[in-house]
Design an enzyme around this catalytic site. Structure first.
Site: not given
Length: 422
Positions: A92, A95, A152, A254
């Protein structure tokens, strides 16, 4: 090139800066925050600076992860790294680029925060972590970005991709174009959400470049990364970045996790005017990625200082121009420059200027006219291109003729001097 030593007092006067009481050298001033980013990412200088590892840099702590890197955003220097160019599943962390492309679309007015988006069946049925958007309920761009960054959500990522790109595939093309522009040479994206794919990979080094660019280019949206939770569709989800709760200096960025990637975290912390970004890939657990990232950030802040050498647009020196309408040209730099040094080493810096000699008109504004070389304890550390801050057009025919004669006599004199010394 003609070498010239730049004395501390001379350089300080040229920069017109004050020296903090804690500084050991009049060359150095406390690092200041950068101004807000311009409407578009600034172009790279024609001749990028060269910065080497500082001599005597402290050893990095042992980090339990497959690969990692720690970067100081002011100087752009890497403070430590391990396997940072190894291709890995970014999970992720993908992202970060999904958001970067969406932020660019917001800035260009291609989309707006209040714009309502219809949710496709494909986005609704996304696997993995979700925001829980639904086809029967339109969702705003602002809500989708909260879903991408805080929750997320894979469904939110696909919905944003389809809005901005028309299709996720077209959006992924934009992601890869941005990756290329940012110099992410070890990265290729295959989707907008980060689910595993053989053609989907990145590196710790590339993800650091992306994170620094995101913070620099879109400061108006960066605060989203410090938000601890977001509620949508009557479901409240917490940001998975544990450091937001345990370190008051951490304000992003993140997390990521798949079986192939392991536990990953890009963390950013700002203490005073300094900001560090750590990228950690392939930790064994959620708690481990937080603990190891914290260890990296603490080491960076405790073991290094970042100092300002000079400011953009300030005259550092004046150089002789031959055959020009003006005798001299003001020279300086096109961007603020910082150096990150081991603690206690700031007073060991020495700067030398090598100017082009002879410098012959016409001289264009922005033209490279020399190089400033920085050494620490006698060892080379950095080189920065010296730039003409103004234009110097050609002199009249008579003026050019006079300087031609002067240059000829100077050349003969230097040649004779050289023979005498042999």
């Amino acid at each position: 090139m003609r070498p010239l030593s730049i004395g501390c007092a001379v350089l300080c006067a040229a920069l017109a800066v004050s020296v903090p009481a804690t500084a050991h050298s009049p060359l150095l001033v406390a690092a200041r925050s950068r101004p807000s980013a311009p409407a578009a990412p600034p172009p790279s200088p024609a001749t990028p600076p060269v910065v080497l590892q500082a001599p005597g840099a402290p050893a990095a702590p042992s980090i339990a992860a497959a690969s990692w890197i720690l970067v100081d955003t002011l100087s752009g220097q890497t403070l430590g790294a391990a396997n940072a160019d190894e291709r890995r599943d970014p999970a992720s962390l993908t992202k970060l680029m999904t958001a970067y492309v969406a932020f660019a679309a917001l800035r260009s007015k291609a989309i707006t925060p209040s714009q309502m988006v219809s949710v496709s069946q494909r986005a609704w049925k996304a696997e993995g972590s979700r925001m829980f958007i639904e086809p029967r309920k339109a969702v705003s761009v602002d809500e989708l970005l909260h879903g991408v960054i805080i929750q997320s959500g894979n469904d939110a990522s696909i919905a944003i991709a389809e809005l901005v790109g028309g299709t996720e595939a077209a959006f992924v093309d934009k992601m890869n174009e941005e990756a290329k522009r940012l110099g992410m040479t070890g990265t290729h994206f295959a989707n907008a959400d980060g689910l595993p794919d053989p053609q989907h990979y990145s590196t710790a080094s590339d993800l650091a470049k992306l994170s620094v660019a995101l913070i620099r280019d879109f400061p108006e949206y960066y605060p989203l990364y410090s938000q601890k939770e977001f509620r949508y569709n009557n479901i409240t989800q917490s940001n998975r970045n544990r450091l937001l709760w345990t370190d008051p200096y951490v304000d992003g960025l993140k997390t990521g996790h798949t079986e192939a990637a392991g536990y990953c975290l890009v963390a950013s912390a700002k203490r005073g005017d300094r900001r560090l970004v750590s990228v950690l890939l392939g930790a064994a657990s959620d708690s481990a990625r937080a603990a190891e990232s914290q260890k990296l950030l603490n080491w960076g802040f405790q073991s290094f200082d970042t100092v300002s050498l000079y400011q953009s647009g300030k005259t550092v020196t004046t150089l002789r121009v031959w055959k020009g309408a003006k005798r001299d040209v003001n020279a300086g730099f096109v961007a603020d420059r910082y150096l990150t040094l081991p603690k206690g080493k700031a007073d060991k810096l020495a700067l030398t200027l090598e100017s082009k000699d002879p410098l012959v008109a016409p001289v264009l504004k922005g033209q490279a006219v020399g190089t400033v070389k920085v050494s620490l304890e006698g060892k080379p550390m950095a080189e920065f291109p010296l730039i003409a801050l103004e234009e110097v057009p050609l002199a009249s025919l008579f003026g050019r003729a006079v300087d031609t004669v002067k240059l000829w006599f100077q050349s003969k004199s230097m040649s004779a001097s050289g023979k005498d010394s042999e």
